[in-house]
Design a protein around this motif. Structure first.
Motif, PDB file in Angstrom:
ATOM      1  N   VAL A 155       1.284  -1.465  -0.230  1.00 45.45           N
ATOM      2  CA  VAL A 155      -0.239   0.089  -0.190  1.00 45.45           C
ATOM      3  C   VAL A 155       0.674   1.151  -0.039  1.00 45.45           C
ATOM      4  N   ARG A 156       1.926   0.852   0.840  1.00 46.99           N
ATOM      5  CA  ARG A 156       2.828   2.219   0.577  1.00 46.99           C
ATOM      6  C   ARG A 156       3.441   3.065  -0.214  1.00 46.99           C
ATOM      7  N   SER A 157       3.581   1.464  -0.925  1.00 41.97           N
ATOM      8  CA  SER A 157       4.537   1.891  -2.340  1.00 41.97           C
ATOM      9  C   SER A 157       3.558   2.193  -3.377  1.00 41.97           C
ATOM     10  N   LEU A 158       2.548   2.046  -3.051  1.00 46.18           N
ATOM     11  CA  LEU A 158       1.206   2.374  -4.666  1.00 46.18           C
ATOM     12  C   LEU A 158       1.144   3.766  -4.702  1.00 46.18           C
ATOM     13  N   ILE A 159       0.824   4.370  -3.032  1.00 49.63           N
ATOM     14  CA  ILE A 159       0.986   5.602  -2.494  1.00 49.63           C
ATOM     15  C   ILE A 159       2.536   6.481  -2.899  1.00 49.63           C
ATOM     16  N   ALA A 160       3.289   6.287  -2.871  1.00 45.23           N
ATOM     17  CA  ALA A 160       4.288   6.843  -2.594  1.00 45.23           C
ATOM     18  C   ALA A 160       5.047   6.871  -4.122  1.00 45.23           C
ATOM     19  N   GLU A 161       4.514   5.845  -5.504  1.00 45.02           N
ATOM     20  CA  GLU A 161       4.428   5.942  -6.564  1.00 45.02           C
ATOM     21  C   GLU A 161       3.676   6.664  -7.284  1.00 45.02           C
ATOM     22  N   GLY A 162       2.753   7.597  -6.367  1.00 47.26           N
ATOM     23  CA  GLY A 162       1.621   7.420  -7.459  1.00 47.26           C
ATOM     24  C   GLY A 162       0.522   6.877  -7.961  1.00 47.26           C
ATOM     25  N   GLY A 209      -0.104   4.863  31.060  1.00 52.53           N
ATOM     26  CA  GLY A 209      -0.062   6.224  30.104  1.00 52.53           C
ATOM     27  C   GLY A 209      -1.232   6.535  29.905  1.00 52.53           C
ATOM     28  N   GLY A 210      -2.249   4.501  29.286  1.00 53.83           N
ATOM     29  CA  GLY A 210      -3.518   5.415  29.125  1.00 53.83           C
ATOM     30  C   GLY A 210      -4.137   3.720  28.784  1.00 53.83           C
ATOM     31  N   GLY A 211      -4.819   3.623  27.511  1.00 52.54           N
ATOM     32  CA  GLY A 211      -5.743   2.607  27.190  1.00 52.54           C
ATOM     33  C   GLY A 211      -5.622   2.681  25.985  1.00 52.54           C
ATOM     34  N   VAL A 212      -6.721   1.983  25.163  1.00 51.13           N
ATOM     35  CA  VAL A 212      -6.634   1.415  23.647  1.00 51.13           C
ATOM     36  C   VAL A 212      -5.500   2.105  22.548  1.00 51.13           C
ATOM     37  N   LEU A 213      -4.786   4.090  22.940  1.00 57.43           N
ATOM     38  CA  LEU A 213      -4.449   3.844  21.870  1.00 57.43           C
ATOM     39  C   LEU A 213      -3.140   3.749  22.397  1.00 57.43           C
ATOM     40  N   ILE A 214      -2.884   4.025  23.885  1.00 60.26           N
ATOM     41  CA  ILE A 214      -0.974   3.810  24.223  1.00 60.26           C
ATOM     42  C   ILE A 214      -0.551   2.233  24.163  1.00 60.26           C
ATOM     43  N   ASN A 215      -1.834   1.113  24.505  1.00 57.97           N
ATOM     44  CA  ASN A 215      -1.302  -0.156  24.519  1.00 57.97           C
ATOM     45  C   ASN A 215      -1.248  -1.061  23.355  1.00 57.97           C
ATOM     46  N   GLN A 216      -3.098  -0.438  22.484  1.00 64.78           N
ATOM     47  CA  GLN A 216      -2.865  -1.610  21.376  1.00 64.78           C
ATOM     48  C   GLN A 216      -2.916  -0.661  20.630  1.00 64.78           C
ATOM     49  N   CYS A 217      -3.118  -0.138  19.841  1.00 64.75           N
ATOM     50  CA  CYS A 217      -2.978   0.644  18.754  1.00 64.75           C
ATOM     51  C   CYS A 217      -2.048   1.342  17.953  1.00 64.75           C
ATOM     52  N   PRO A 218      -0.743   1.255  18.745  1.00 61.36           N
ATOM     53  CA  PRO A 218       0.535   2.593  18.290  1.00 61.36           C
ATOM     54  C   PRO A 218       0.875   2.119  17.546  1.00 61.36           C
ATOM     55  N   HIS A 219       1.076   0.331  16.880  1.00 56.81           N
ATOM     56  CA  HIS A 219       1.354   0.062  15.452  1.00 56.81           C
ATOM     57  C   HIS A 219       0.910   0.499  14.283  1.00 56.81           C
ATOM     58  N   ASN A 220      -1.128   0.628  14.283  1.00 56.72           N
ATOM     59  CA  ASN A 220      -1.869   1.358  13.542  1.00 56.72           C
ATOM     60  C   ASN A 220      -1.699   2.995  13.674  1.00 56.72           C
ATOM     61  N   LEU A 221      -1.175   3.527  14.376  1.00 52.69           N
ATOM     62  CA  LEU A 221      -0.894   5.168  14.625  1.00 52.69           C
ATOM     63  C   LEU A 221       0.048   5.065  13.432  1.00 52.69           C
ATOM     64  N   ASP A 222       0.808   4.163  14.072  1.00 59.97           N
ATOM     65  CA  ASP A 222       2.286   4.647  12.584  1.00 59.97           C
ATOM     66  C   ASP A 222       2.180   4.820  11.573  1.00 59.97           C
ATOM     67  N   LEU A 223       1.598   3.433  11.177  1.00 59.37           N
ATOM     68  CA  LEU A 223       1.319   3.013  10.089  1.00 59.37           C
ATOM     69  C   LEU A 223       0.075   3.909   9.193  1.00 59.37           C
ATOM     70  N   ILE A 224      -0.114   4.495   9.892  1.00 54.89           N
ATOM     71  CA  ILE A 224      -1.399   5.264   9.330  1.00 54.89           C
ATOM     72  C   ILE A 224      -0.700   6.450   8.859  1.00 54.89           C
ATOM     73  N   GLN A 225       0.064   6.656   9.060  1.00 55.60           N
ATOM     74  CA  GLN A 225       1.520   7.761   8.433  1.00 55.60           C
ATOM     75  C   GLN A 225       2.451   7.663   8.206  1.00 55.60           C
ATOM     76  N   TRP A 226       2.784   6.215   8.556  1.00 54.36           N
ATOM     77  CA  TRP A 226       4.416   5.722   7.537  1.00 54.36           C
ATOM     78  C   TRP A 226       3.637   5.312   5.602  1.00 54.36           C
ATOM     79  N   ILE A 227       2.459   4.639   5.786  1.00 51.31           N
ATOM     80  CA  ILE A 227       1.773   4.530   4.547  1.00 51.31           C
ATOM     81  C   ILE A 227       1.483   5.132   3.637  1.00 51.31           C
ATOM     82  N   THR A 228       0.691   6.256   4.270  1.00 46.83           N
ATOM     83  CA  THR A 228       0.582   7.802   3.647  1.00 46.83           C
ATOM     84  C   THR A 228       1.261   8.353   3.382  1.00 46.83           C
ATOM     85  N   GLY A 229       2.242   9.023   4.765  1.00 43.62           N
ATOM     86  CA  GLY A 229       3.389  10.058   4.251  1.00 43.62           C
ATOM     87  C   GLY A 229       3.374  11.038   4.786  1.00 43.62           C
ATOM     88  N   MET A 230       1.748  11.472   5.911  1.00 44.88           N
ATOM     89  CA  MET A 230       1.092  12.664   5.701  1.00 44.88           C
ATOM     90  C   MET A 230       0.753  12.397   7.378  1.00 44.88           C
TER      91      MET A 230
END
Length: 401
Positions: free
Chosen positions: A146-153, A188-209
């Motif tokens: 997905v990341r490459s498809l977006i990065a390559e236009g 330091g929190g619940g679902v956002l700091i425990n379960q979702c760090p990978h998703n939150l990283d991916l959503i910006q890494w994949i899109t570059g935004m």
């Protein structure tokens, strides 16, 4: 240097997992383990011994340390893996840099953006040292595609990104399994700091935004008797006008894990290990702005996008990349400096969701730190779940009265 000697700091589930494979790597080995809990420390050392015996390796005692300072001062290691509770990640990473050690840190880099930025600032003073995060989902071939498809236009300019990730179902027993779980002081929190760090990283890494503004609705203890958030729904606003959505909870079953990204040339969906691309033959913007037809049915090609299978994925792949980064300067899969990005999105979601006020990015680190202190003061101690050990202690106390 031809072999990287690792110290694993933190001998819980993840720390023990790393202990289990380090001696199998071609250019690395386990040199020390560390944990404040004597039982966990001994179990980790014993695990290393058993694995070495199974592989026919030379049997030797694994140095054990009860504090990370002792391990860092011991001179036994070239690099460390940090697998401790969240709040300790920054202090250990900084201390390691100052001792000249390379650092591979489990997610999250920190609980708040202020501490994460502090770690990054210290690392910049030691550019000779490698620093990476254990964002193992970046090795997933589907997300890489997905990341490459977006990065390559191929998708064109992104106009919307939506991730429903509600397959984090957790029972009350899960939150009762440790007194530190689901507490402001412990995690330091619940679902956002425990379960979702990978998703939150991916959503910006994949899109570059990165979003420039976050609005959200979050709930504390909606489906579990805990003191932190267990459900969040957020809206992201991006500088280019794109919109984003992020929905997560630990109280829903069977749950959904669907990433949908729309752009000027169609829509990509990642779900259930499959990747589909509904590609428009023409630019959406061009047809929207220039077509003379009021009701256009755009020609769209449904494509099942192949992605590699069988390629190395997961924690071990990140560690192997980290080792090669040290030895041959290979580009890191997840440089430590990028750890602040997904963390900042999560911080903004929590702050916006609980205050019901939009949060602008970049965030004010001091404001978020005070926000966490206020939450700890207001909700700390309101987790009503107990571990079995705590229940037994309470019962024994009642018999003695």
């Amino acid at each position: 240097m031809s072999n990287i000697h690792f110290g694993v700091i933190g001998a819980g589930n993840m720390g023990s997992f790393h202990v289990g494979y380090l001696d199998e790597l071609a250019d690395a080995s386990l040199a020390a383990v560390c944990d404040a809990d004597p039982k966990k420390l001994e179990q980790a050392a014993q695990l290393a011994q058993e694995n070495r015996a199974k592989r026919g390796q030379v049997k030797c005692d694994v140095p054990k340390f009860s504090s990370y300072q002792e391990l860092l001062d011991s001179g036994t290691c070239d690099a460390i893996i940090i697998a401790t509770p969240h709040y300790q990640h920054p202090e250990i990473a900084i201390a390691a840099f100052e001792k000249g050690l390379h650092v591979l840190c489990e997610k999250p880099l920190a609980v708040g953006v202020k501490e994460a930025r502090r770690v990054i600032d210290v690392h910049r003073k030691h550019p000779e040292l490698k620093f990476a995060l254990m964002f193992n989902q970046r090795t997933n071939s589907m997300y890489q595609k997905v990341r490459s498809l977006i990065a390559e236009g191929e998708l064109g300019e992104v106009s919307r990104v939506s991730w429903i990730v509600t397959d984090w179902f957790r029972t009350w027993a899960y939150y009762a399994s440790g007194g530190w779980r689901a507490t402001w002081a412990g995690e330091g929190g619940g679902v956002l700091i425990n379960q979702c760090p990978h998703n939150l990283d991916l959503i910006q890494w994949i899109t570059g935004m990165m979003p420039s503004r976050v609005t959200a609705v979050a709930s504390i203890a909606k489906t579990h008797p805990i003191e932190v958030e267990d459900e969040v729904s957020a809206i992201f606003e991006y500088p280019n006008g794109a919109i984003g959505h992020f929905v997560t909870t630990t109280g829903e079953a069977p749950g959904t894990n669907r990433l949908e990204i729309c752009g000027d040339r169609g829509r990509i969906i990642a779900e259930g290990g499959k990747l589909s691309f509904s590609r428009t033959r023409k630019s959406v913007r061009e047809v929207r702005e220039k077509s003379k037809d009021m009701f256009v049915s755009m020609e769209t090609w449904p494509i099942d996008v192949p992605h590699a299978t069988g390629a190395p994925e997961g924690h071990r792949a990140v560690t192997e990349n980290f080792v090669r980064g040290i030895l041959s300067n290979e580009t890191l899969i997840a440089p430590g400096e990028e750890g602040v990005k997904g963390l900042e999105i999560g911080n903004a979601m929590l702050m916006a969701g609980l205050t019901r006020r939009p949060v602008e990015l970049p965030m004010d680190g001091d404001a978020y730190e005070q926000f966490l202190k206020d939450l700890t003061k207001q909700y700390g101690g309101k987790k009503t779940l107990q571990t079995q050990a705590a229940k037994a202690d309470n019962m024994a106390s009642s018999f003695q009265r």
